[in-house]
Design a protein around this motif. Structure first.
Motif, short mmCIF file in Angstrom:
data_model
loop_
_atom_site.label_atom_id
_atom_site.label_comp_id
_atom_site.label_asym_id
_atom_site.label_seq_id
_atom_site.Cartn_x
_atom_site.Cartn_y
_atom_site.Cartn_z
N GLU A 86 32.67 23.00 63.96
CA GLU A 86 32.09 23.72 64.97
C GLU A 86 32.93 24.94 65.59
N GLU A 87 34.37 24.72 65.53
CA GLU A 87 35.14 25.99 65.87
C GLU A 87 34.93 27.20 64.83
N TRP A 88 34.90 26.78 63.57
CA TRP A 88 34.49 27.74 62.46
C TRP A 88 32.93 28.24 62.68
N LYS A 89 32.11 27.21 63.01
CA LYS A 89 30.94 28.21 63.12
C LYS A 89 30.87 29.30 64.31
N GLU A 90 31.36 28.86 65.30
CA GLU A 90 31.61 29.76 66.72
C GLU A 90 32.23 30.95 66.30
N TYR A 91 33.46 30.87 65.51
CA TYR A 91 34.31 32.01 65.07
C TYR A 91 33.50 32.95 64.23
N LEU A 92 32.76 32.38 63.15
CA LEU A 92 32.00 33.19 62.31
C LEU A 92 31.27 33.76 62.84
N ILE A 93 30.34 33.38 63.92
CA ILE A 93 29.25 33.98 64.60
C ILE A 93 29.76 35.08 65.76
N SER A 94 30.95 34.82 65.92
CA SER A 94 31.48 35.66 66.96
C SER A 94 32.23 36.99 66.24
N ASN A 95 32.16 36.92 64.80
CA ASN A 95 32.32 38.02 63.98
C ASN A 95 31.14 38.47 63.35
#
Length: 128
Positions: A86-95
């Protein structure tokens, strides 16, 4: 006689600087060495993945396209283990990286998801 482990994965990209930025700045891989091979008009960038495995990123002039969808014949995708999907998902979306929905592996009950590199190579994140 046995195979010990995967030594490296080689990726040929169409835009070297864009892919170099993606793998180093977005995914956080560490540069081991970068060389320009004049005779091939090609860069070769060796990247470290948590000190265990290596990705070789190549550039070549006008590489041919090939299917890279997860269900195409041949190499299916590149997968990385992560602690928190979930952290990776949000991080990728934010990039500004488009990601698929997080799914659950029906056999292991583990979370996984897919996204693509700049050339459309499918990348999976798998939470352990």
């Amino acid at each position: 006689m046995k195979l010990n482990r995967v030594h490296h994965v080689a990726i040929i990209c169409s835009d070297y600087e864009k892919s170099k930025t993606f793998y180093m700045s977005i995914l956080g891989l560490k540069m081991l060495r970068e060389v320009y091979r004049e005779e091939r008009q090609s860069y070769k960038l060796d990247l470290e993945v948590s000190g265990l495995y290596q990705i070789e990123l190549f550039s070549f002039p006008n590489p041919p396209e090939r299917p890279s969808f997860p269900e195409a014949a041949g190499l299916r995708h590149l997968a990385f283990e992560v602690d928190n999907i979930e952290e990776w998902k949000e991080y990728l979306i934010s990039n500004s990286i488009d990601v698929e929905s997080v799914r659950i592996d029906p056999y292991t009950d583990k979370k996984f998801m897919f996204f693509s590199d700049p050339d459309g190579l499918p990348i999976e994140l798998y939470e352990l």
